[in-house]
Design a protein around this motif. Structure first.
Motif, PDB file in Angstrom:
ATOM      1  N   VAL A 331       1.055  -1.278   0.076  1.00  0.00           N
ATOM      2  CA  VAL A 331       0.056  -0.197   0.093  1.00  0.00           C
ATOM      3  C   VAL A 331       0.853   1.226   0.056  1.00  0.00           C
ATOM      4  O   VAL A 331       1.729   1.413   0.830  1.00  0.00           O
ATOM      5  CB  VAL A 331      -0.953  -0.035   1.252  1.00  0.00           C
ATOM      6  N   HIS A 332       0.684   2.122  -0.805  1.00  0.00           N
ATOM      7  CA  HIS A 332       1.166   3.516  -0.878  1.00  0.00           C
ATOM      8  C   HIS A 332       0.235   4.044  -0.170  1.00  0.00           C
ATOM      9  O   HIS A 332      -0.830   4.613  -0.494  1.00  0.00           O
ATOM     10  CB  HIS A 332       1.305   4.142  -2.449  1.00  0.00           C
ATOM     11  N   LEU A 333       0.550   4.597   1.203  1.00  0.00           N
ATOM     12  CA  LEU A 333      -0.476   4.981   1.942  1.00  0.00           C
ATOM     13  C   LEU A 333      -1.049   6.588   1.500  1.00  0.00           C
ATOM     14  O   LEU A 333      -2.355   6.600   1.580  1.00  0.00           O
ATOM     15  CB  LEU A 333       0.173   5.645   3.346  1.00  0.00           C
ATOM     16  N   PRO A 334      -0.275   7.445   0.910  1.00  0.00           N
ATOM     17  CA  PRO A 334      -0.817   8.839   0.570  1.00  0.00           C
ATOM     18  C   PRO A 334      -1.742   8.504  -0.482  1.00  0.00           C
ATOM     19  O   PRO A 334      -2.764   9.302  -0.853  1.00  0.00           O
ATOM     20  CB  PRO A 334       0.394   9.455   0.261  1.00  0.00           C
ATOM     21  N   VAL A 612       4.683   0.902 -12.883  1.00  0.00           N
ATOM     22  CA  VAL A 612       4.779   2.120 -12.893  1.00  0.00           C
ATOM     23  C   VAL A 612       6.011   2.389 -14.202  1.00  0.00           C
ATOM     24  O   VAL A 612       6.675   1.423 -14.850  1.00  0.00           O
ATOM     25  CB  VAL A 612       5.334   3.101 -11.925  1.00  0.00           C
ATOM     26  N   HIS A 613       6.315   3.697 -14.585  1.00  0.00           N
ATOM     27  CA  HIS A 613       7.226   4.025 -15.694  1.00  0.00           C
ATOM     28  C   HIS A 613       7.267   3.287 -16.815  1.00  0.00           C
ATOM     29  O   HIS A 613       8.274   2.930 -17.371  1.00  0.00           O
ATOM     30  CB  HIS A 613       8.540   4.126 -14.854  1.00  0.00           C
ATOM     31  N   LEU A 649       1.464  -8.403  -3.597  1.00  0.00           N
ATOM     32  CA  LEU A 649       0.808  -7.773  -4.666  1.00  0.00           C
ATOM     33  C   LEU A 649       0.400  -6.347  -4.386  1.00  0.00           C
ATOM     34  O   LEU A 649      -0.074  -5.897  -2.947  1.00  0.00           O
ATOM     35  CB  LEU A 649      -0.569  -8.613  -4.811  1.00  0.00           C
ATOM     36  N   PHE A 650       0.627  -5.462  -5.234  1.00  0.00           N
ATOM     37  CA  PHE A 650       0.643  -3.941  -5.131  1.00  0.00           C
ATOM     38  C   PHE A 650      -0.782  -3.690  -5.324  1.00  0.00           C
ATOM     39  O   PHE A 650      -1.627  -4.264  -6.250  1.00  0.00           O
ATOM     40  CB  PHE A 650       1.357  -3.282  -5.934  1.00  0.00           C
ATOM     41  N   MET A 651      -1.260  -2.552  -4.664  1.00  0.00           N
ATOM     42  CA  MET A 651      -2.470  -2.077  -4.530  1.00  0.00           C
ATOM     43  C   MET A 651      -3.100  -1.811  -6.070  1.00  0.00           C
ATOM     44  O   MET A 651      -2.416  -1.083  -6.897  1.00  0.00           O
ATOM     45  CB  MET A 651      -2.955  -0.954  -3.833  1.00  0.00           C
ATOM     46  N   GLY A 652      -4.361  -1.949  -6.393  1.00  0.00           N
ATOM     47  CA  GLY A 652      -4.747  -1.751  -7.710  1.00  0.00           C
ATOM     48  C   GLY A 652      -4.554  -2.971  -8.563  1.00  0.00           C
ATOM     49  O   GLY A 652      -5.558  -3.136  -9.723  1.00  0.00           O
ATOM     50  N   TRP A 661       0.015   2.633 -12.260  1.00  0.00           N
ATOM     51  CA  TRP A 661      -0.222   3.338 -10.782  1.00  0.00           C
ATOM     52  C   TRP A 661       0.220   4.949 -10.817  1.00  0.00           C
ATOM     53  O   TRP A 661       1.285   4.900 -11.541  1.00  0.00           O
ATOM     54  CB  TRP A 661       0.485   2.795  -9.597  1.00  0.00           C
ATOM     55  N   SER A 662      -0.345   5.664 -10.385  1.00  0.00           N
ATOM     56  CA  SER A 662       0.297   7.192 -10.336  1.00  0.00           C
ATOM     57  C   SER A 662       0.014   7.519  -8.693  1.00  0.00           C
ATOM     58  O   SER A 662      -1.083   7.334  -8.272  1.00  0.00           O
ATOM     59  CB  SER A 662      -0.618   8.076 -11.224  1.00  0.00           C
ATOM     60  N   GLU A 663       1.146   7.870  -8.187  1.00  0.00           N
ATOM     61  CA  GLU A 663       0.810   8.493  -6.522  1.00  0.00           C
ATOM     62  C   GLU A 663       0.208   9.541  -6.612  1.00  0.00           C
ATOM     63  O   GLU A 663      -0.200  10.149  -5.587  1.00  0.00           O
ATOM     64  CB  GLU A 663       2.499   8.715  -6.135  1.00  0.00           C
ATOM     65  N   ALA A 664      -0.273  10.316  -7.836  1.00  0.00           N
ATOM     66  CA  ALA A 664      -0.864  11.474  -7.661  1.00  0.00           C
ATOM     67  C   ALA A 664      -2.667  11.305  -7.450  1.00  0.00           C
ATOM     68  O   ALA A 664      -3.148  11.898  -6.632  1.00  0.00           O
ATOM     69  CB  ALA A 664      -0.765  12.249  -8.775  1.00  0.00           C
ATOM     70  N   HIS A 665      -2.986  10.280  -7.969  1.00  0.00           N
ATOM     71  CA  HIS A 665      -4.260   9.910  -7.663  1.00  0.00           C
ATOM     72  C   HIS A 665      -4.859   8.452  -7.150  1.00  0.00           C
ATOM     73  O   HIS A 665      -5.776   8.072  -6.820  1.00  0.00           O
ATOM     74  CB  HIS A 665      -5.251  10.079  -9.136  1.00  0.00           C
ATOM     75  N   GLY A 666      -3.645   7.625  -7.129  1.00  0.00           N
ATOM     76  CA  GLY A 666      -3.731   6.241  -6.718  1.00  0.00           C
ATOM     77  C   GLY A 666      -4.832   5.315  -7.492  1.00  0.00           C
ATOM     78  O   GLY A 666      -4.769   5.567  -8.756  1.00  0.00           O
ATOM     79  N   PRO A 667      -5.321   4.120  -6.935  1.00  0.00           N
ATOM     80  CA  PRO A 667      -6.003   3.089  -7.505  1.00  0.00           C
ATOM     81  C   PRO A 667      -7.317   3.614  -8.308  1.00  0.00           C
ATOM     82  O   PRO A 667      -7.865   4.697  -7.725  1.00  0.00           O
ATOM     83  CB  PRO A 667      -6.091   2.173  -6.620  1.00  0.00           C
ATOM     84  N   ASP A 668      -7.829   3.122  -9.298  1.00  0.00           N
ATOM     85  CA  ASP A 668      -8.757   3.762 -10.132  1.00  0.00           C
ATOM     86  C   ASP A 668      -9.997   2.883  -9.230  1.00  0.00           C
ATOM     87  O   ASP A 668     -10.738   2.104  -9.770  1.00  0.00           O
ATOM     88  CB  ASP A 668      -8.968   3.506 -11.498  1.00  0.00           C
ATOM     89  N   TRP A 669     -10.471   3.359  -8.298  1.00  0.00           N
ATOM     90  CA  TRP A 669     -11.575   2.610  -7.537  1.00  0.00           C
ATOM     91  C   TRP A 669     -12.901   2.639  -8.189  1.00  0.00           C
ATOM     92  O   TRP A 669     -13.806   1.725  -8.110  1.00  0.00           O
ATOM     93  CB  TRP A 669     -11.879   3.248  -5.922  1.00  0.00           C
ATOM     94  N   TRP A 670     -13.017   3.571  -8.855  1.00  0.00           N
ATOM     95  CA  TRP A 670     -14.312   3.727  -9.815  1.00  0.00           C
ATOM     96  C   TRP A 670     -14.658   2.583 -10.615  1.00  0.00           C
ATOM     97  O   TRP A 670     -15.870   2.352 -11.121  1.00  0.00           O
ATOM     98  CB  TRP A 670     -14.280   4.858 -10.536  1.00  0.00           C
ATOM     99  N   LEU A 671     -13.550   1.809 -10.952  1.00  0.00           N
ATOM    100  CA  LEU A 671     -13.696   0.590 -11.781  1.00  0.00           C
ATOM    101  C   LEU A 671     -14.684  -0.426 -11.113  1.00  0.00           C
ATOM    102  O   LEU A 671     -15.113  -1.253 -11.691  1.00  0.00           O
ATOM    103  CB  LEU A 671     -12.420   0.042 -12.357  1.00  0.00           C
ATOM    104  N   LEU A 672     -14.610  -0.176  -9.521  1.00  0.00           N
ATOM    105  CA  LEU A 672     -15.547  -1.307  -9.100  1.00  0.00           C
ATOM    106  C   LEU A 672     -16.990  -0.746  -8.644  1.00  0.00           C
ATOM    107  O   LEU A 672     -17.640  -1.542  -8.069  1.00  0.00           O
ATOM    108  CB  LEU A 672     -14.847  -1.594  -7.545  1.00  0.00           C
TER     109      LEU A 672
END
Length: 814
Positions: A331-334, A612-613, A649-652, A661-672
C-alpha cells in the motif's frame, strides 16, 4: 519559562558600562541580604605604569623563633600585590566564542559558579534589557556587560536554587537558567554512543520532554563531531540560537543542552558552526516528528498512544514466518484513498484488507521524505513517520488497528542512501559524516543521492537502532529493506576506475555486509516475531542464511528472514507477456524458478516497481483482447499463489486496474462501482483475489513447507507445447494440493495428469475461469476419481478439462 514568550527588540543595542553607575563592591564576608543584593561589578583599574627597574641590595631575613621577637627591619617599599580577578564577567575569549557559536563548554562559563567572594552569576541573553537572579527573597540585579551578557558577584556561601527574570523591551520573562543543569546523558549512554552500540539510540539523542533536576523541559542532543560549536534554535528562542549554545560531551562528538520550559510541539533545528567557521541550520537526524513538507523543522514530540494490540504482540512469534501464511498487500498510504489521514485510514484499510484475506500489509512511504514523488525512498527523517498524514501517535493508531484486526504490518526501510538536501544529513557538520569520506564511495550513481558510510560505527549505530526503533516503538512486524544490492557491491552501477576493490581485491562492500549482519542479528534478538525482507536482485549467496553460518563464498549469511524473488518476477512476467502461440519457446522461464526455489526463503513480488514508468499495469502486460488480458491476469495470480514462496501484490492489481499506478491519484476505485457495469471486468478479479487468500490461508500445503524441497513435486514441467504447468504442494503431514496452470486460450478436454495413488478423489476448490470471476465458466463441480493408469511416472492419473488461460486448484476429497 512561561508560555507567553517575550518579543525581544533587536533594534536596541546593549548599554555600555559608561552609561551606568558602578556600585560599591560588597566584601566576601558580607551577609546576603534577604530583600535585594545590589548590582555588582568589577572595579575599573588603570593600566600599570611602566617604570625603570630599581636595583637594591637584598636584605637578610632574620628568622623568628618562638618567644623571640625578630629585630625591627626598616620599612621597605611595598611589593605590588598579585591581581585577583574579582569581576564575574565572561572573559574576552569565552565571550568571543559564545558570540560566534564556537564554544565547546558554555556551562563552565555561564550559570552560577562558586568563586572567591561568593557566587558568580553569568547569563547570556541576547537582546535582553535586564536580568535579575531570583532565589527565595533574594533579588540580584545583574550588570549589563553588553552584547547580551549579564553578570554579578553575589556574596553567598553556595550556589542556590534560582530563577531568572529577563526583561525584554518592557516584557518580563521568568525562567530557569539552562546553564545551571548537569548533563542529561549518563556515563553508560556516552560509553555506548562512543562504541556505536547504543541499541536504543533514539532515547539518548534527539529531543525529549523530561523532568531534569526537578524541572520540566526538553533535552536536546545531537552527534556532530566536526562542529566547532552547536546551538539549538527554534520557536522558543525566536529562531535565534545565539543564547542557547550546547556543550560537547567528552570525545563522543555529542552536543547536549537541557532547555527548561520547552515542551512538546515546539519547532527546532540545530545551528552548526562548521570547521571553516560558516554556519548551517539542520533538522535533527533523530527527530521523532517533523513539519509537513516542504517545511523542514523538527518538532519536539512526546507519545501518548496507549496500545491495544497486546494479544497480537504476544502471539506474533509463535510460528516462524517461513512456516506460516504470508500474503502481503502493498500500500502506498498517501494514494490508497487520497486525502485520508492515518486515523481515517485506520477506519478503512483494516476492513478492506480483512475482506480481501491478506495476512499482512506493506506500507510505503513511512519515514519522512521531502519529495512525495520519490515514494519515500529518499529519506530525510529516519526516525519520524511522514507528517503528511498525521502525527507519530496517529501512525501508531493505524498500526494498532491493523493488529487488532489480525493484520501484520511491514514497512519499507531505506538504509542504502539519503538525499543531498542542505538542511538534512549531507555533510551534516561541515564534513562528510553520515556519507563516506571518499566521493567515489559516497555518491550513488543512479539516484543522485549519498550512500551511508557503513564502516563508521556511529553511522552503523544510527541505522541499526533505527531498525529497532520502528519495531519497538511502532510495533512494526517487518522491514522490507530497499536496494540491498546497491549496498553489497562496490561496483554497483559503476564503471572501471570509478570504484576501489576491498582489502581482498574483491568487489564486495565488506562494511555493508557487516552492517546488514549486525542489523538483522540485533532486530531478531530484540524483537521476536519480526521479519526482515531483502529487496536483493542478484545471486548473492546467503541473503537469508543465519549470520553465523558461512557459505561457499566465505561470508556469513546476511541474516534476513525473506528475500524478494526478483528472478521469478522477471522471468514469469516475461513469459506472460508473450503471445500464447509463442509461449512454448519460453516455457523454461516459468520452470527455471524451481531450480533455485530453495536456495533462499523467498517472497514472490508484484510490487509498485512493476506497474509504473511505462511497465504497464499487471493486466496490461497480458497479450490479446480485453477478455484474454483479464483471463491471463487471473491465471497468473492463481499460479503465483500456488508457487513455493510467499506473495506480495501492489494495490490496484487486485482488481485488474488497466492504467499504470500514479501516486497523484492512486488506484482507480471507480472501476469497482456497480453503476460502471464492472461486475465481470474488475469486481470478478477482486473476488478471485479474495478467494485465493481464503483458500490459501486454510491450506497448509501452500505455505507450511515453503522453504522445504519436500513440500513440492512436479507433475509435469515440460508440457511446453500445451502451455501447461502442473505440480503438487504438500503440507507437513503430506496432504497435497494439485495446482494446474493452462496458459493457452483453448479448452483441453480429457487432459491426463499423473497423481498419487493414495488419494481416492480430487475436488476442485478454485478455478480462475469461473464465471463469478469473469471467466468462461469451464469448471469441474464434481469430484474427479483417479484411474489406475500410470502417467507422468506415477501409478495413477486423472483426466481433467482444462479451461482456457486458467489456473485450477484441486484438493483430496477424503
Amino acid at each position: 519559562m512561561t508560555s507567553k514568550k517575550p518579543v525581544p527588540s533587536k533594534n536596541k543595542s546593549a548599554k555600555s558600562k559608561s552609561d551606568k553607575k558602578v556600585p560599591q563592591q560588597k566584601t566576601a564576608q558580607a551577609k546576603a541580604p534577604r530583600a535585594e543584593v545590589p548590582q555588582t561589578e568589577a572595579p575599573q583599574t588603570e593600566a600599570p605604569r611602566t617604570e625603570a627597574p630599581r636595583t637594591e641590595a637584598p636584605r637578610p631575613e632574620v628568622p623568628e623563633t618562638p618567644g623571640t621577637r625578630a629585630p625591627r627591619v626598616p620599612p621597605q617599599p611595598a611589593a605590588p600585590a598579585p591581581e585577583v580577578a574579582v569581576s564575574p564577567a565572561v572573559d574576552a575569549g569565552d565571550r568571543e566564542r559564545l558570540l560566534h557559536g564556537t564554544h565547546h563548554d558554555p556551562h563552565t562559563v555561564l550559570g552560577a559558579h562558586p568563586v572567591p567572594g561568593g557566587v558568580a552569576f553569568r547569563v547570556f541573553r541576547p537582546y535582553a534589557q535586564a536580568v535579575t537572579v531570583v532565589s527565595g527573597e533574594l533579588r540580584a540585579h545583574l550588570h549589563d556587560d553588553g552584547d547580551g551578557f549579564f553578570s554579578g558577584l553575589v556574596p553567598l556561601s553556595e550556589v542556590p536554587a534560582y530563577r531568572l527574570l529577563v526583561t525584554y523591551d518592557g516584557t518580563v520573562d521568568e525562567t530557569e537558567d539552562a546553564y545551571r543543569f548537569l548533563p542529561t546523558l549518563g556515563e553508560l549512554d556516552l560509553h555506548l554512543l562512543g562504541e556505536g552500540r547504543h541499541e536504543q539510540l533514539w532515547q539518548a539523542l534527539g529531543a525529549h520532554v523530561t523532568t531534569h533536576q526537578g524541572v520540566t523541559g526538553t533535552r536536546f542532543a545531537v552527534w556532530a563531531p566536526n562542529a566547532r560549536g552547536v546551538r539549538v534554535t527554534g520557536g522558543f528562542n525566536f529562531w535565534d540560537g545565539t543564547g542557547h549554545p550546547m556543550r560537547s560531551l567528552g570525545s563522543t562528538g555529542i552536543w547536549e543542552l537541557f532547555v527548561p520550559g520547552v515542551g512538546e510541539g515546539e519547532l527546532y533545528k540545530f545551528e552548526i558552526t562548521r570547521p571553516d567557521g560558516s554556519r548551517t541550520l539542520r533538522a535533527d537526524p533523530l527527530a521523532r516528528r517533523t513539519e509537513v513538507p516542504p517545511a523542514t523543522s523538527s518538532i519536539v514530540h512526546a507519545s501518548h498512544h496507549e496500545w491495544g494490540d497486546a494479544e497480537w504482540m504476544d502471539r506474533r512469534a509463535d510460528t516462524p514466518v517461513t512456516e506460516a501464511p504470508f500474503s502481503v498487500y502493498e500500500v502506498h498510504l498517501p494514494s490508497w484513498r487520497p486525502g485520508l489521514t492515518y486515523r481515517q485510514l485506520a477506519d478503512q484499510l483494516p476492513a478492506y484488507v480483512t475482506e480481501m484475506g491478506f495476512t499482512h500489509v506493506e506500507l510505503m512511504p513511512v519515514a519522512e521524505h521531502p519529495f512525495g514523488g520519490s515514494w519515500g525512498y529518499q529519506v530525510t527523517g529516519f526516525y519520524a513517520p511522514t507528517a503528511r498524514l498525521g502525527t507519530p501517535d496517529d501512525f501508531k493508531y493505524l498500526v494498532d488497528r491493523l493488529h487488532q484486526a489480525g493484520i501484520g504490518v511491514l514497512m519499507d526501510w531505506v538504509p542504502a542512501h539519503f538525499p543531498r538536501d542542505a538542511w538534512a544529513l549531507a555533510e551534516f557538520d561541515g564534513r562528510p559524516l553520515y556519507e563516506h569520506h571518499d566521493p567515489l564511495r559516497a555518491a550513488h550513481p543512479d539516484w543522485g543521492t549519498l550512500e551511508f558510510d557503513f564502516g563508521r560505527r556511529e553511522v552503523r549505530n544510527f541505522l541499526v537502532a533505527n531498525a529497532v526503533y520502528w519495531c519497538e516503538e511502532f510495533h512494526i512486524d517487518g522491514l522490507r529493506v530497499d536496494a540491498v544490492a546497491s549496498m553489497l557491491y562496490l561496483d554497483y552501477s559503476r564503471e572501471p576506475g570509478q570504484w576501489t576493490p576491498n582489502e581482498h581485491g574483491g568487489r564486495e562492500n565488506l562494511d555493508a555486509v557487516a552492517f546488514l549482519q549486525e542489523m538483522n542479528a540485533t532486530v531478531y534478538r530484540r524483537c521476536p516475531g519480526v521479519v526482515t525482507v531483502a529487496e536483493e536482485s542478484t545471486a548473492w549467496d546467503g541473503v537469508t542464511r543465519p549470520t553465523h553460518h558461512k557459505g561457499p563464498s566465505g561470508f556469513g549469511g546476511l541474516g534476513f528472514g525473506l528475500k524478494w524473488n526478483m528472478g521469478w518476477m522477471h522471468d514469469s512476467l516475461e513469459y506472460m507477456s508473450h503471445d500464447p502461440v509463442h509461449r512454448k519457446y519460453h516455457h523454461h522461464e516459468m520452470t527455471f524458478s524451481m531450480v533455485y526455489a530453495y536456495s533462499e526463503n523467498y517472497v514472490l513480488p508484484i510490487s509498485h516497481d512493476e506497474v509504473v514508468h511505462g511497465k504497464r499495469s499487471l493486466v496490461s502486460k497480458m497479450p490479446g483482447d480485453w477478455w484474454q488480458q483479464r483471463a491471463g491476469h487471473r491465471a497468473y495470480l492463481g499460479y503465483m499463489w500456488a508457487h513455493p514462496g510467499k506473495q506480495l501484490l501492489f494495490m490496484g492489481q487486485e482488481f485488474a486496474q488497466g492504467a499504470e499506478w500514479s501516486e497523484a491519484h492512486g488506484p482507480d476505485w471507480w472501476l469497482l462501482d456497480p453503476s460502471y457495469g464492472a461486475e465481470a471486468d474488475h469486481r470478478g478479479v477482486r473476488d478471485l483475489v479474495r478467494d485465493l487468500n481464503a483458500v490459501y490461508r486454510t491450506t497448509p500445503a501452500l505455505w507450511q513447507r515453503d522453504t522445504d524441497p519436500a513440500g513440492f513435486e512436479w507433475i509435469t514441467g515440460d508440457a511446453a507445447d500445451d502451455n501447461v504447468f502442473a505440480f503438487l504442494r504438500l503440507d507437513a503431514d503430506g496432504a497435497p494440493l494439485l495446482a494446474v496452470s493452462h496458459l493457452a486460450p483453448v479448452i483441453r478436454h480429457d487432459y491426463r495428469l499423473g497423481v498419487p495413488e493414495d488419494v481416492p478423489a480430487w475436488q476442485e476448490v478454485l478455478n480462475t475461469d469461473s464465471g463469478a470471476y469473469g471467466g468462461s465458466d469451464v469448471t469441474t463441480p464434481d469430484a474427479v476419481k483417479p484411474e489406475p493408469q500410470p502417467w507422468h511416472g506415477r501409478p495413477a492419473s486423472v483426466r481433467l478439462t482444462l479451461p482456457p488461460l486458467s489456473t485450477v486448484w484441486l484438493r483430496p476429497a477424503w
